[in-house]
Design an enzyme around this catalytic site. Structure first.
Site, short mmCIF file in Angstrom:
data_model
loop_
_atom_site.label_atom_id
_atom_site.label_comp_id
_atom_site.label_asym_id
_atom_site.label_seq_id
_atom_site.Cartn_x
_atom_site.Cartn_y
_atom_site.Cartn_z
N LEU A 38 49.20 36.24 27.12
CA LEU A 38 50.30 37.37 27.58
C LEU A 38 48.54 37.90 28.67
CD1 LEU A 38 48.85 40.07 25.71
CD2 LEU A 38 50.27 39.43 24.40
N CYS A 78 38.93 39.11 27.39
CA CYS A 78 39.44 37.30 27.54
C CYS A 78 38.36 36.78 28.24
CB CYS A 78 40.47 36.93 27.66
SG CYS A 78 41.11 37.48 26.39
N GLN A 93 35.16 37.04 30.74
CA GLN A 93 33.47 36.20 30.08
C GLN A 93 33.75 35.65 28.86
OE1 GLN A 93 30.38 39.43 31.84
NE2 GLN A 93 30.52 39.53 28.96
C1 UDX Z 1 44.27 37.66 30.90
C2 UDX Z 1 44.81 36.33 31.42
O1 UDX Z 1 45.30 37.01 32.78
C3 UDX Z 1 46.28 36.75 29.93
O2 UDX Z 1 47.03 35.22 30.20
C4 UDX Z 1 45.53 35.75 28.79
O3 UDX Z 1 45.43 35.77 28.04
C5 UDX Z 1 44.34 37.30 28.60
O4 UDX Z 1 43.40 37.15 29.81
P1 UDX Z 1 44.85 40.63 30.62
O5 UDX Z 1 42.58 41.08 30.38
O6 UDX Z 1 45.29 41.43 30.12
O7 UDX Z 1 45.31 38.79 30.55
O8 UDX Z 1 44.26 41.00 32.29
P2 UDX Z 1 44.73 39.88 33.69
O9 UDX Z 1 45.73 40.72 34.54
O10 UDX Z 1 44.31 38.63 33.57
O11 UDX Z 1 43.31 40.81 34.64
C6 UDX Z 1 42.18 40.46 34.27
C7 UDX Z 1 40.96 41.00 35.14
O12 UDX Z 1 40.90 40.59 36.24
C8 UDX Z 1 41.25 42.59 35.35
O13 UDX Z 1 39.85 43.77 35.14
C9 UDX Z 1 41.86 42.90 36.45
O14 UDX Z 1 41.94 44.53 37.04
C10 UDX Z 1 41.00 41.49 37.39
N1 UDX Z 1 41.94 41.25 38.52
C11 UDX Z 1 43.12 40.93 37.98
C12 UDX Z 1 41.57 41.70 39.92
O15 UDX Z 1 40.55 41.65 39.88
N2 UDX Z 1 42.14 40.63 40.64
C13 UDX Z 1 43.22 39.92 41.03
O16 UDX Z 1 43.43 39.22 41.39
C14 UDX Z 1 44.27 39.62 39.02
#
Ligand code: UDX
Ligand code: UDX
Length: 613
Positions: A292, A405, A407
């Protein structure tokens, strides 16, 4: 439904009754009283009028099997629950009495018919009990993962009782209140529907783990800050103590499920702890990583791309996998439930997060090149993403990825590669993090260099502190590093985020790297608040009198702000640095701002300013 005070924390609380067994409860006689005080069987018994036939048998099944029938036969804890709800001669008499009424007879049935019905029901009872044995789930760790995941399991599986336990008294109190401890769209609604029915939050960890059939473990797995593997390896202290405690309190066989992300082969270590302390109890360990994403957790849980369950390839292991699979099968189609061996499941989680983070670092690396060449990263990402082999998702350039998650999991992957003699593979993945760090420092350099190479004593407004929109979570948010970078240059920072409190922001800015990933009461407390930082509850207040504005989270409301008003109240020249590409640079330039947007053609003002670290 349970009456007040009848929950798993109340004496004699036990399995709930909403299994798939009940027949037509409207056709129930008035005369049955379960006498167990739970009110559950009472619900069944006090329905409408007398009926017979198929509906009657349904009722009899429910009367006979009821919640007790489901848990009957083999649960060592049955006696512990103190409900006294067992099927002995008294139950049988009631059953026969019910049959008598339902058949509309005045005299008891012929002994041979009675015996036939009795043996039929007994057989069905055993079969159904086997098939539909009421599962009791306990989850250790009421965090971002454990809380929403268990709430959705409870919602989708009314016949499963779910108790979420945590060492944090405050967190459990919040889960039991109207102000849930985490902000997640749709979560309130799910919790409201199930809490007190088949979803419970408790600090009585040992009691509930002792009673559970399936124990999920979703506790912190921080990056080690000292000793072997410091800065990379996952610290499994909380996991190890959880495993020892489970072994200690278990009175019945258990399936232990890894929900936390853990290094590959953790299951083996956990299994050893459990087996060496088992006292004759069987433990099966499964890996069931969570995919998720915060902000969309409920939707992700309702409609997962896949559910992954890894288990041992022994007959017992396979059986345990099936038990968990049946839980998810309540709402996830079987073709989306993947079963693998333990190690594949553990590694898949790390690999999935590494791939996702790698995409962001790729587009962010390209964003630096776009700024240098005059290309527009949004246009490039769109064109690249149109290739169906690549796809459009996760290609938004940003100030850097954050969250609990990415990093951590990549560092853990790097460490595992190193430990397995694969330095080239380790260095490949390490670069994903390097590019992310580069992106954050590049952003800070843009701010400082464009403002005449100093931000000392200048007010800089920061809009957005959460690591992404629609969450109040700040773990590893790029805003921390950006703010620390600006503070390093003596800026005065005024922060506004619609979901993050001042206390949280101050704590984040004072904590050392990696210290956030511990239960709150075990985190080192910040000595004093950072004086150069103020936190407001209004974007206009935050930007008033500022020299520059940094947008660090893509909250929708930042797209709709009155930038003319903001411009008028700022120092001139007024700068805006958009780390999430939420504003239209052209429109803001027309207002008078000097604009920097990640990966977009540079404002003439910025062209000659060095921004590379
Ligand atoms: C992530 C994974 O998506 C999920 O499957 C796992 O279980 C936990 O880690 P999460 O950390 O909740 O989920 O958020 P996510 O939507 O993946 O975004 C992570 C980071 O990447 C955020 O800081 C977001 O702003 C950034 N991001 C995401 C970008 O900079 N660009 C993008 O295109 C997508
Ligand atoms: C957590 C971990 O941080 C992550 O690495 C792992 O992959 C999944 O579990 P999350 O739910 O987001 O993710 O973390 P957090 O919100 O910090 O929740 C962990 C909970 O476990 C906390 O509420 C903490 O109090 C609790 N905990 C921790 C215990 O109940 N007992 C412990 O021994 C340790």
């Amino acid at each position: 439904m349970r009456g007040p005070g009848v929950g798993p924390d109340a004496d004699g609380g036990g399995a709930c009754s909403e299994g798939g067994l009940s027949g037509d409860t409207k056709a129930v006689g008035e005369s049955y009283d379960s006498g167990d005080g739970s009110g559950e069987n009472g619900r069944v018994a006090r329905g409408g009028g007398v009926g017979g036939g198929v509906a009657g048998i349904g009722v009899i099944q429910e009367l006979y099997l009821g919640p007790d029938g489901l848990r009957g036969g083999g649960s060592r804890e049955q006696g512990d629950e103190g409900s006294g709800r067992r099927h002995g001669p008294a139950s049988l008499t009631k059953l026969l009495f019910a049959i008598t009424i339902l058949e509309g007879r005045e005299a008891p049935l012929e002994p041979s018919i009675r015996a036939f019905i009795y043996s039929f029901l007994q057989k069905r009872s055993q079969e159904t009990a086997q098939k539909l044995k009421m599962v009791k789930i306990c989850c250790l760790g009421a965090g971002y993962v454990g809380g929403p995941t268990m709430a959705v399991i409870a919602l989708k599986c009314p016949s499963v009782e779910v108790v979420v336990v945590d060492i944090s008294v405050a967190r459990i109190a919040a889960w039991n209140s109207d102000q849930l401890p985490i902000y997640e769209p749709g979560l309130d609604d799910v919790v409201k529907q199930c809490r007190g029915r088949n979803l419970f939050f408790s600090t009585e960890i040992e009691k509930h783990i002792g009673q559970a059939d399936i124990v999920f473990v979703s506790v912190n797995t921080p990056t080690k800050t000292r000793g072997l593997g410091a800065g990379k390896a996952a610290d499994l202290t909380y996991w190890e103590s959880a495993a020892r405690m489970i072994a200690d309190v278990a009175k019945s066989d258990k399936i232990v499920v890894e929900k936390s992300t853990v290094p590959v082969k953790t299951a083996e270590a956990i299994e050893k702890i459990l087996i060496h302390n088992s006292r004759g109890i069987n433990f099966q360990i499964l890996s069931n990583p969570e995919f998720l994403a915060e902000g969309t957790a409920i939707q992700d849980l309702f409609n997962p791309d896949r559910v992954l369950i890894g288990g041992r390839e022994t007959p017992e292991g396979k059986k345990a996998v099936q038990v968990l699979k049946q839980v998810y099968a309540n709402w996830v189609s079987e073709d989306r439930i993947i079963t693998t061996n333990l190690w594949s499941a553990e590694l898949s989680k790390l690999a999935a997060n590494a791939f996702l983070a790698q995409r962001i670092s790729s587009v962010n690396a390209i964003s630096a090149l776009c700024e240098a060449t005059g290309a527009d990263v949004a246009e490039v990402a769109y064109s690249v993403g149109k290739d169906t082999r690549i796809g459009p998702k996760f290609l938004s350039a940003s100030v850097g990825f954050g969250g609990s998650c990415f990093q951590k999991d990549i560092l853990s992957l790097v460490y595992i590669c190193e430990c397995n003699g694969l330095p080239e593979v380790a260095s490949y993945w390490k670069d994903v993090i390097k590019v992310n760090d580069y992106q954050k420092s590049r952003f800070v350099n843009r701010v400082v260099s464009s403002m005449f190479n100093t931000v000392s004593e200048k007010k800089i407004a920061v809009l957005g502190f959460a690591f992404k929109k629609d969450t109040g979570d700040t773990r590893e948010t790029p805003a921390i590093d950006v703010c620390k970078g600006l503070l390093g240059d003596k800026a005065k920072i005024s922060i506004y985020d619609p979901q993050v409190s001042e206390e949280q922001i101050q704590r984040d800015l004072a904590l050392k790297k990696f210290d956030w990933d511990h239960p709150v009461h075990l985190q080192p407390t910040s000595p004093t608040a950072v004086k150069q930082v103020t936190v407001t509850w209004d974007a206009y207040e935050a930007t008033k009198g500022a020299h520059g504005v940094c947008i660090l989270t893509e909250w929708d409301e930042f797209r709709k702000l009155d930038y003319v008003k903001i411009y008028e109240n700022m120092q001139k020249p007024a700068f805006i640095f958009d780390g999430r590409n939420v504003i239209d640079p052209q429109k803001l330039r027309e207002i008078g701002f000097i604009v920097f947007s990640i990966g977009k053609p540079l404002d003439p003002w910025l062209k000659d300013m060095p921004a590379v670290v």
